[in-house]
Structure formats: structure tokens, C-alpha cells
Design a protein around this motif. Structure first.
Motif, PDB file in Angstrom:
ATOM      1  N   LEU A 140      53.552 -44.319  -2.109  1.00 35.68           N
ATOM      2  CA  LEU A 140      52.766 -43.062  -1.392  1.00 35.68           C
ATOM      3  C   LEU A 140      54.453 -42.401  -0.707  1.00 35.68           C
ATOM      4  CD1 LEU A 140      51.061 -40.825  -0.098  1.00 35.68           C
ATOM      5  CD2 LEU A 140      49.968 -43.478   1.517  1.00 35.68           C
ATOM      6  N   LEU A 141      55.370 -43.166   0.195  1.00 37.15           N
ATOM      7  CA  LEU A 141      56.481 -42.424   0.132  1.00 37.15           C
ATOM      8  C   LEU A 141      57.159 -41.804  -0.297  1.00 37.15           C
ATOM      9  CD1 LEU A 141      57.802 -42.626   3.538  1.00 37.15           C
ATOM     10  CD2 LEU A 141      59.372 -44.359   2.848  1.00 37.15           C
ATOM     11  N   HIS A 142      57.430 -42.009  -1.800  1.00 34.19           N
ATOM     12  CA  HIS A 142      58.463 -41.228  -2.469  1.00 34.19           C
ATOM     13  C   HIS A 142      57.258 -40.133  -2.764  1.00 34.19           C
ATOM     14  CE1 HIS A 142      60.961 -39.552  -5.981  1.00 34.19           C
ATOM     15  NE2 HIS A 142      58.591 -39.678  -6.581  1.00 34.19           N
ATOM     16  N   ILE A 143      56.014 -39.810  -2.670  1.00 34.71           N
ATOM     17  CA  ILE A 143      55.319 -38.887  -3.290  1.00 34.71           C
ATOM     18  C   ILE A 143      55.204 -37.747  -1.928  1.00 34.71           C
ATOM     19  CG2 ILE A 143      52.453 -37.909  -3.357  1.00 34.71           C
ATOM     20  CD1 ILE A 143      52.109 -40.271  -4.605  1.00 34.71           C
ATOM     21  N   ILE A 144      55.331 -38.165  -0.106  1.00 40.83           N
ATOM     22  CA  ILE A 144      55.339 -37.771   0.180  1.00 40.83           C
ATOM     23  C   ILE A 144      56.581 -37.095   0.781  1.00 40.83           C
ATOM     24  CG2 ILE A 144      55.566 -37.471   3.391  1.00 40.83           C
ATOM     25  CD1 ILE A 144      52.996 -39.919   3.172  1.00 40.83           C
ATOM     26  N   GLN A 145      58.081 -37.575   0.624  1.00 40.77           N
ATOM     27  CA  GLN A 145      59.248 -36.980   0.514  1.00 40.77           C
ATOM     28  C   GLN A 145      59.285 -35.879  -0.657  1.00 40.77           C
ATOM     29  OE1 GLN A 145      61.498 -40.828  -0.143  1.00 40.77           O
ATOM     30  NE2 GLN A 145      61.387 -41.263   1.755  1.00 40.77           N
ATOM     31  N   LEU A 146      58.706 -36.411  -1.874  1.00 42.87           N
ATOM     32  CA  LEU A 146      58.993 -35.746  -2.666  1.00 42.87           C
ATOM     33  C   LEU A 146      58.413 -34.025  -2.421  1.00 42.87           C
ATOM     34  CD1 LEU A 146      59.837 -34.408  -5.468  1.00 42.87           C
ATOM     35  CD2 LEU A 146      57.825 -34.877  -6.438  1.00 42.87           C
ATOM     36  N   SER A 147      57.043 -34.327  -1.660  1.00 47.19           N
ATOM     37  CA  SER A 147      56.650 -32.649  -1.408  1.00 47.19           C
ATOM     38  C   SER A 147      56.545 -32.420  -0.682  1.00 47.19           C
ATOM     39  CB  SER A 147      54.685 -33.829  -0.805  1.00 47.19           C
ATOM     40  OG  SER A 147      53.861 -34.314  -2.056  1.00 47.19           O
ATOM     41  N   ASP A 148      57.722 -33.376   0.247  1.00 48.52           N
ATOM     42  CA  ASP A 148      58.186 -32.490   1.582  1.00 48.52           C
ATOM     43  C   ASP A 148      59.705 -32.052   1.582  1.00 48.52           C
ATOM     44  OD1 ASP A 148      58.832 -31.980   4.782  1.00 48.52           O
ATOM     45  OD2 ASP A 148      59.286 -33.626   4.944  1.00 48.52           O
ATOM     46  N   GLU A 149      60.404 -32.618   0.099  1.00 46.19           N
ATOM     47  CA  GLU A 149      61.861 -31.991  -0.001  1.00 46.19           C
ATOM     48  C   GLU A 149      61.172 -30.890  -0.955  1.00 46.19           C
ATOM     49  OE1 GLU A 149      64.031 -32.297  -4.441  1.00 46.19           O
ATOM     50  OE2 GLU A 149      63.809 -34.484  -2.402  1.00 46.19           O
ATOM     51  N   LYS A 150      59.972 -30.316  -1.496  1.00 51.49           N
ATOM     52  CA  LYS A 150      59.824 -29.148  -2.297  1.00 51.49           C
ATOM     53  C   LYS A 150      59.281 -28.096  -1.854  1.00 51.49           C
ATOM     54  CE  LYS A 150      62.157 -30.641  -6.559  1.00 51.49           C
ATOM     55  NZ  LYS A 150      62.628 -30.410  -6.864  1.00 51.49           N
ATOM     56  N   LEU A 151      57.836 -28.512  -0.592  1.00 53.25           N
ATOM     57  CA  LEU A 151      57.560 -27.794  -0.288  1.00 53.25           C
ATOM     58  C   LEU A 151      57.530 -27.282   1.036  1.00 53.25           C
ATOM     59  CD1 LEU A 151      54.212 -28.421  -1.252  1.00 53.25           C
ATOM     60  CD2 LEU A 151      54.730 -27.254  -2.211  1.00 53.25           C
ATOM     61  N   GLN A 152      58.609 -28.083   1.910  1.00 54.98           N
ATOM     62  CA  GLN A 152      59.438 -27.813   3.016  1.00 54.98           C
ATOM     63  C   GLN A 152      57.994 -28.315   4.328  1.00 54.98           C
ATOM     64  OE1 GLN A 152      61.179 -24.964   0.981  1.00 54.98           O
ATOM     65  NE2 GLN A 152      61.959 -27.211   0.035  1.00 54.98           N
ATOM     66  N   ILE A 153      57.145 -29.110   4.036  1.00 59.53           N
ATOM     67  CA  ILE A 153      56.083 -29.391   4.853  1.00 59.53           C
ATOM     68  C   ILE A 153      56.576 -29.711   5.678  1.00 59.53           C
ATOM     69  CG2 ILE A 153      53.989 -30.357   5.129  1.00 59.53           C
ATOM     70  CD1 ILE A 153      53.761 -31.438   1.746  1.00 59.53           C
ATOM     71  N   GLY A 154      55.441 -29.214   7.397  1.00 63.97           N
ATOM     72  CA  GLY A 154      55.469 -29.726   8.372  1.00 63.97           C
ATOM     73  C   GLY A 154      55.501 -29.965   8.971  1.00 63.97           C
ATOM     74  N   ASP A 155      56.169 -31.132  10.058  1.00 65.75           N
ATOM     75  CA  ASP A 155      55.077 -32.314  11.055  1.00 65.75           C
ATOM     76  C   ASP A 155      54.021 -32.259  11.272  1.00 65.75           C
ATOM     77  OD1 ASP A 155      55.100 -34.786  11.342  1.00 65.75           O
ATOM     78  OD2 ASP A 155      56.380 -34.930  13.439  1.00 65.75           O
ATOM     79  N   TYR A 156      52.844 -32.070  10.532  1.00 67.70           N
ATOM     80  CA  TYR A 156      51.645 -31.621  10.979  1.00 67.70           C
ATOM     81  C   TYR A 156      50.819 -32.521  11.203  1.00 67.70           C
ATOM     82  CZ  TYR A 156      53.297 -26.748  10.572  1.00 67.70           C
ATOM     83  OH  TYR A 156      54.109 -25.674  10.652  1.00 67.70           O
ATOM     84  N   GLU A 157      49.545 -32.798  11.560  1.00 68.74           N
ATOM     85  CA  GLU A 157      48.501 -34.158  11.818  1.00 68.74           C
ATOM     86  C   GLU A 157      48.075 -33.361  10.013  1.00 68.74           C
ATOM     87  OE1 GLU A 157      47.095 -35.575  14.156  1.00 68.74           O
ATOM     88  OE2 GLU A 157      48.049 -34.918  15.110  1.00 68.74           O
ATOM     89  N   ILE A 158      48.231 -35.139   9.762  1.00 72.42           N
ATOM     90  CA  ILE A 158      47.049 -35.018   7.927  1.00 72.42           C
ATOM     91  C   ILE A 158      45.668 -34.827   8.593  1.00 72.42           C
ATOM     92  CG2 ILE A 158      47.241 -36.545   6.413  1.00 72.42           C
ATOM     93  CD1 ILE A 158      49.807 -38.134   7.587  1.00 72.42           C
ATOM     94  N   GLU A 159      45.159 -34.523   7.405  1.00 67.20           N
ATOM     95  CA  GLU A 159      43.677 -34.129   7.072  1.00 67.20           C
ATOM     96  C   GLU A 159      43.576 -34.836   5.638  1.00 67.20           C
ATOM     97  OE1 GLU A 159      41.315 -30.323   8.381  1.00 67.20           O
ATOM     98  OE2 GLU A 159      41.476 -30.437   6.164  1.00 67.20           O
ATOM     99  N   VAL A 160      42.329 -35.760   6.045  1.00 71.22           N
ATOM    100  CA  VAL A 160      42.437 -36.579   4.296  1.00 71.22           C
ATOM    101  C   VAL A 160      41.583 -35.754   3.744  1.00 71.22           C
ATOM    102  CG1 VAL A 160      42.226 -39.007   3.513  1.00 71.22           C
ATOM    103  CG2 VAL A 160      43.509 -38.212   4.993  1.00 71.22           C
ATOM    104  N   GLU A 161      41.001 -35.277   2.539  1.00 66.86           N
ATOM    105  CA  GLU A 161      40.317 -34.988   1.399  1.00 66.86           C
ATOM    106  C   GLU A 161      39.920 -36.099   0.894  1.00 66.86           C
ATOM    107  OE1 GLU A 161      40.991 -31.990  -0.913  1.00 66.86           O
ATOM    108  OE2 GLU A 161      40.873 -30.162   0.331  1.00 66.86           O
ATOM    109  N   TYR A 162      38.556 -36.654   0.540  1.00 70.80           N
ATOM    110  CA  TYR A 162      38.105 -38.593   0.175  1.00 70.80           C
ATOM    111  C   TYR A 162      36.429 -37.773  -0.349  1.00 70.80           C
ATOM    112  CZ  TYR A 162      36.402 -42.888  -0.879  1.00 70.80           C
ATOM    113  OH  TYR A 162      35.775 -43.660  -0.882  1.00 70.80           O
TER     114      TYR A 162
END
Length: 152
Positions: free
Chosen positions: A74-96
Motif C-alpha cells: 500500500l505504501l508503494h501504491i501511495i508513493q507511486l501515485s504521489d510521484e506520478k500525480l503530485q498528490i497533495g497532503d490532504y485528508e483521505i476519503e475512502v470509497e467502499y
């Protein structure tokens, strides 16, 4: 919980366990199928233009019951998304998805990632005509209720 928070938490975990606020466990074979950033530009009912940015995780149950999401994955997925999309440090919303797709805030109880129910609210109560404080009801010792008596 912000994105930076989960990045700090994941290396301390042996397993990724999602749980609903009522204690119901999300199946252990859940997949995180999306990590992204959602930018919402809108106008509220009072005419105020607003911007909300959230980090979005989408959880999905597949029929591969042997699948287990590990913290490093999961950390790898987050880091990859962060690197490719330049995601900001925002609150996490989960869709389930249960009966329908639900949106949840994310919290941590020291062991599990907790999906907290989100609710809707009016952002411009002062413009809506909705009382900001509940109406005060006066108790009456009178057995009859007449207009203007305060008992009804």
C-alpha cells in the motif's frame, strides 16, 4: 487522517486492516484499486464558491480470497501515485462499496484503519433560513393546550 499520516503509520504495521466505525471488519482480501486526488470546485446554497481537495482511496473486494494487502504494498501504491500525480497532503476519503458506494473519512485506532461515516451538511446555514439553534420548547403544567400557551 492526511496522506502524510498514513505514510508514517504503514511502516509500523504488520497487516493492513480496514474496519468500519461500528466494528465490522472489511474483508481481509480487499484491494486498494485507486489512489488519487479529487479536486471539487462548487458553490454552496449561500453563493460562496468553495474548493475541497481530498486524497481518494478506493477499496474493492474481489473473489481472490487469498489476497492480502501488505503495508509495504500500500505504501508503494501511495508513493507511486504521489510521484506520478503530485498528490497533495490532504485528508483521505475512502470509497467502499456495501449496498452502494459509501464515502468515509479515515482514522487509526493504533492497530486498524477505521472507516468513519461521512455525513452531508449545509455549509451556509446562515443563508438557508434554517435555525442555527434548536427551537426552545416550554414545558407546561397546564393540562390544556391553547394557542400561544407555549405547550405546543
Amino acid at each position: 487522517m492526511k496522506l502524510s499520516d498514513i505514510k508514517k503509520i504503514l511502516p509500523t504495521l504488520e497487516n493492513v486492516v480496514f474496519q468500519l466505525a461500528d466494528g465490522t471488519a472489511v474483508p481481509a482480501h480487499v484491494h486498494v484499486t485507486e489512489v488519487g486526488q479529487i479536486n471539487k470546485n462548487f458553490i454552496d446554497c449561500g453563493g460562496t464558491i468553495r474548493v475541497e481537495n481530498t486524497v481518494n482511496f478506493q477499496l474493492w473486494n474481489a473473489d481472490d480470497y487469498e489476497h492480502r494487502l501488505k503495508p509495504d504494498k500500500l505504501l508503494h501504491i501511495i508513493q507511486l501515485s504521489d510521484e506520478k500525480l503530485q498528490i497533495g497532503d490532504y485528508e483521505i476519503e475512502v470509497e467502499y462499496q456495501r449496498d452502494t458506494i459509501g464515502k468515509y473519512s479515515l482514522d487509526f485506532d493504533g492497530k486498524n484503519l477505521i472507516l468513519i461515516n461521512k455525513t452531508t451538511a449545509c455549509l451556509a446555514l446562515e443563508s438557508c433560513g434554517i435555525p442555527l439553534q434548536p427551537l426552545h420548547v416550554v414545558a407546561s403544567t397546564n393540562n390544556s393546550c391553547t394557542p400561544g400557551s407555549g405547550c405546543c
